[in-house]
Design an enzyme around this catalytic site. Structure first.
Site, PDB file in Angstrom:
ATOM      1  N   ASN A  98     -10.015  -0.126  -0.669  1.00 20.93           N
ATOM      2  CA  ASN A  98      -8.558  -0.032  -0.576  1.00 20.93           C
ATOM      3  C   ASN A  98      -7.949  -0.551  -1.876  1.00 20.93           C
ATOM      4  O   ASN A  98      -7.997  -1.744  -2.158  1.00 20.93           O
ATOM      5  CB  ASN A  98      -8.077  -0.853   0.632  1.00 20.93           C
ATOM      6  CG  ASN A  98      -6.570  -0.775   0.830  1.00 20.93           C
ATOM      7  OD1 ASN A  98      -5.850  -0.259  -0.019  1.00 20.93           O
ATOM      8  ND2 ASN A  98      -6.108  -1.285   1.955  1.00 20.93           N
ATOM      9  N   CYS A 149       0.812  -1.225   0.000  1.00 21.12           N
ATOM     10  CA  CYS A 149       0.000   0.000   0.000  1.00 21.12           C
ATOM     11  C   CYS A 149       0.846   1.276   0.000  1.00 21.12           C
ATOM     12  O   CYS A 149       0.377   2.331  -0.402  1.00 21.12           O
ATOM     13  CB  CYS A 149      -0.957   0.015   1.182  1.00 21.12           C
ATOM     14  SG  CYS A 149      -2.155  -1.318   1.101  1.00 21.12           S
ATOM     15  N   HIS A 193      -3.694   7.493   2.423  1.00 21.36           N
ATOM     16  CA  HIS A 193      -4.009   6.175   1.892  1.00 21.36           C
ATOM     17  C   HIS A 193      -5.441   5.826   2.296  1.00 21.36           C
ATOM     18  O   HIS A 193      -5.857   6.086   3.424  1.00 21.36           O
ATOM     19  CB  HIS A 193      -3.029   5.137   2.450  1.00 21.36           C
ATOM     20  CG  HIS A 193      -3.362   3.738   2.069  1.00 21.36           C
ATOM     21  ND1 HIS A 193      -3.654   3.374   0.767  1.00 21.36           N
ATOM     22  CD2 HIS A 193      -3.465   2.597   2.801  1.00 21.36           C
ATOM     23  CE1 HIS A 193      -3.910   2.079   0.735  1.00 21.36           C
ATOM     24  NE2 HIS A 193      -3.809   1.583   1.954  1.00 21.36           N
TER      25      HIS A 193
HETATM   26  O1  UT7 Z   1      -3.775  -0.806   3.501  1.00 19.43           O
HETATM   27  C1  UT7 Z   1      -3.371  -1.103   4.806  1.00 19.43           C
HETATM   28  C2  UT7 Z   1      -3.878  -2.418   5.178  1.00 19.43           C
HETATM   29  N1  UT7 Z   1      -5.143  -2.544   5.691  1.00 19.43           N
HETATM   30  C3  UT7 Z   1      -5.708  -1.828   6.674  1.00 19.43           C
HETATM   31  O2  UT7 Z   1      -5.335  -0.737   7.002  1.00 19.43           O
HETATM   32  C4  UT7 Z   1      -6.835  -2.484   7.392  1.00 19.43           C
HETATM   33  C5  UT7 Z   1      -6.698  -2.290   8.861  1.00 19.43           C
HETATM   34  N2  UT7 Z   1      -7.762  -2.924   9.606  1.00 19.43           N
HETATM   35  C6  UT7 Z   1      -9.045  -2.569   9.514  1.00 19.43           C
HETATM   36  O3  UT7 Z   1      -9.398  -1.707   8.748  1.00 19.43           O
HETATM   37  C7  UT7 Z   1     -10.029  -3.218  10.458  1.00 19.43           C
HETATM   38  O4  UT7 Z   1      -9.338  -3.957  11.456  1.00 19.43           O
HETATM   39  C8  UT7 Z   1     -11.041  -4.155   9.731  1.00 19.43           C
HETATM   40  C9  UT7 Z   1     -11.979  -3.331   8.894  1.00 19.43           C
HETATM   41  C10 UT7 Z   1     -10.272  -5.146   8.853  1.00 19.43           C
HETATM   42  C11 UT7 Z   1     -11.854  -4.924  10.756  1.00 19.43           C
HETATM   43  O5  UT7 Z   1     -12.527  -4.035  11.632  1.00 19.43           O
HETATM   44  P1  UT7 Z   1     -12.460  -4.268  13.212  1.00 19.43           P
HETATM   45  O6  UT7 Z   1     -13.316  -3.252  13.825  1.00 19.43           O
HETATM   46  O7  UT7 Z   1     -11.007  -4.321  13.593  1.00 19.43           O
HETATM   47  O8  UT7 Z   1     -13.175  -5.667  13.353  1.00 19.43           O
HETATM   48  P2  UT7 Z   1     -12.593  -7.022  13.947  1.00 19.43           P
HETATM   49  O9  UT7 Z   1     -11.559  -7.593  13.078  1.00 19.43           O
HETATM   50  O10 UT7 Z   1     -12.273  -6.788  15.388  1.00 19.43           O
HETATM   51  O11 UT7 Z   1     -13.876  -7.956  13.840  1.00 19.43           O
HETATM   52  C12 UT7 Z   1     -15.072  -7.689  14.592  1.00 19.43           C
HETATM   53  C13 UT7 Z   1     -16.085  -8.741  14.267  1.00 19.43           C
HETATM   54  C14 UT7 Z   1     -15.550 -10.157  14.310  1.00 19.43           C
HETATM   55  O12 UT7 Z   1     -16.542 -10.999  14.854  1.00 19.43           O
HETATM   56  P3  UT7 Z   1     -16.472 -11.475  16.389  1.00 19.43           P
HETATM   57  O13 UT7 Z   1     -15.157 -12.213  16.515  1.00 19.43           O
HETATM   58  O14 UT7 Z   1     -16.519 -10.227  17.193  1.00 19.43           O
HETATM   59  O15 UT7 Z   1     -17.672 -12.346  16.503  1.00 19.43           O
HETATM   60  C15 UT7 Z   1     -15.346 -10.499  12.855  1.00 19.43           C
HETATM   61  O16 UT7 Z   1     -15.427 -11.883  12.608  1.00 19.43           O
HETATM   62  O17 UT7 Z   1     -16.573  -8.548  12.929  1.00 19.43           O
HETATM   63  C16 UT7 Z   1     -16.501  -9.784  12.218  1.00 19.43           C
HETATM   64  N3  UT7 Z   1     -16.279  -9.502  10.802  1.00 19.43           N
HETATM   65  C17 UT7 Z   1     -17.286  -9.268   9.943  1.00 19.43           C
HETATM   66  N4  UT7 Z   1     -18.612  -9.242  10.104  1.00 19.43           N
HETATM   67  C18 UT7 Z   1     -19.370  -8.968   9.019  1.00 19.43           C
HETATM   68  C19 UT7 Z   1     -15.115  -9.401  10.139  1.00 19.43           C
HETATM   69  N5  UT7 Z   1     -15.340  -9.118   8.844  1.00 19.43           N
HETATM   70  C20 UT7 Z   1     -16.688  -9.039   8.704  1.00 19.43           C
HETATM   71  C21 UT7 Z   1     -17.521  -8.764   7.611  1.00 19.43           C
HETATM   72  N6  UT7 Z   1     -18.854  -8.726   7.813  1.00 19.43           N
HETATM   73  N7  UT7 Z   1     -17.045  -8.505   6.362  1.00 19.43           N
END
Ligand code: UT7
Length: 323
Positions: A280, A113, A250
């Site tokens: 992204n 990225c 970004h």
């Molecule tokens: O380019 C640089 C690289 N990328 C980034 O900068 C991404 C950085 N990270 C993020 O943007 C965030 O961490 C995410 C958007 C990937 C995830 O958001 P989060 O608020 O950190 O969520 P999480 O990973 O803590 O997941 C929360 C819940 C989980 O369920 P449980 O374990 O609480 O039951 C996930 O399984 O959300 C669930 N989950 C989803 N639910 C519905 C994860 N993906 C999805 C989805 N739809 N697509």
């Protein structure tokens, strides 16, 4: 002293748009979850006939037209990508061929990225070192081809596209009042290389592999890393956040963009946001956002513009330029 001035910008997006609701039949997710956690509403996805080379070529042609230049005016092409058309040759030489550019040289850069920031900085060094007068810097990606479409934690986040700029050597006074690139800061820390990676490659599995990410871990580091390199460029230029006219971050997650802007004290109205429509797009995200804000007239000649990115590696970087 020699400065690298931004003479033209251009971008290209695949024809097909995929909205959040389109994922509802593919993985267990919802438009509400994606919008709340990321700010993404839709992304462009490449069709079979669209590749990193074709999107990169289209963005390059747009940037050349915007600059009023021909491909033959260019000395160097640097393509930032993690999704090349082939393992080799560099997709940059394919773009060179597509543009009909039979002089100069071209190569790919891979910093995920942060690739466009790395490529911009490298182009600036070639220009300031006197080895090139005009450089085409492209960020082009087809991340859709790396995604595991059964993994809801990653497949909803990324999109395809390309952005490009033409940098040109110009005389400057050596002060932040000059047009062109004023300050740069790059970092990487390979101790984080298992947090965002592709589980394949020519030398290991002999396959392309799929993107894997510990999203929460990336999120945890993002704002601190981004603000660290930005404070470095502010220090080099002797300016503060108040002097910035436009912040072009970004586009990975609206919450990361908002958190960084808040920590730096940059108001929302100075922040360029495209993540809602592009998702992204990795190395393409910054030049896509920059092109949008230049084309719609927000970024004007003389404006002080701050670019940043952070991603796999981890890699991160910032560039301060006067448009
Ligand atoms: O380019 C640089 C690289 N990328 C980034 O900068 C991404 C950085 N990270 C993020 O943007 C965030 O961490 C995410 C958007 C990937 C995830 O958001 P989060 O608020 O950190 O969520 P999480 O990973 O803590 O997941 C929360 C819940 C989980 O369920 P449980 O374990 O609480 O039951 C996930 O399984 O959300 C669930 N989950 C989803 N639910 C519905 C994860 N993906 C999805 C989805 N739809 N697509």
């Amino acid at each position: 002293m020699i400065r690298s001035v931004l003479r033209g910008v251009g971008s290209s997006l695949p024809r097909r748009i995929m909205k959040n609701a389109d994922f509802e039949g593919i993985v267990e997710t919802s438009d509400e979850w994606i919008v709340q956690r990321t700010g993404i509403r839709q992304r462009h996805i490449a069709s079979d006939d669209e590749t990193t080379a074709s999107l990169g070529e289209a963005a390059a042609r747009a940037a050349l037209a915007n600059a009023g230049l021909e491909a033959t005016d260019i000395d160097l092409v640097i393509l930032a990508t993690s999704t090349p058309n082939r393992t080799f040759p560099a997709t940059a030489v394919e773009i060179q061929k597509r543009l009909g550019m039979v002089r100069g040289f071209a190569f790919d850069m891979q910093a995920v990225c942060s690739g466009f920031l790395y490529a911009l900085t490298t182009a600036d060094l070639y220009i300031r070192g006197g080895m090139a007068k005009r450089v085409l810097v492209i960020g082009a990606e087809t991340f859709s081809r790396l995604l595991d479409w059964t993994d809801r934690t990653t497949c909803v986040l990324f999109g395809d596209g390309a952005g490009a700029v033409v940098l040109e050597a110009a005389e400057g006074e050596g002060t932040p009042a000059d047009r062109g690139i004023i300050a740069e800061s790059l970092r990487s820390d390979g101790t984080h290389c298992e947090k965002l990676y592709v589980d394949g490659g020519p030398s290991t599995t002999g396959t392309v592999g799929h993107l894997r990410m510990e999203g929460r871990e990336v999120f945890k580091h993002a704002v601190a890393m981004i603000t660290d390199v930005i404070e470095d460029v502010f220090g080099q230029a002797g300016i503060t956040a108040d002097d910035i006219d436009w912040f072009v971050p970004h586009q990975a997650n609206k919450r990361i963009i908002d958190g960084s802007a808040r920590k730096l004290g940059i108001p929302d109205e100075k922040v360029v946001v495209t993540v809602d429509r592009h998702g992204n797009t990795s190395a393409a995200s910054v030049p896509l956002a920059l092109t949008e804000a230049v084309t719609d007239g927000r970024i004007k000649p003389g404006d002080l513009v701050l670019l940043e990115a952070m991603g796999g590696g981890f890699t991160w970087g910032a560039v301060l330029l006067r448009f």
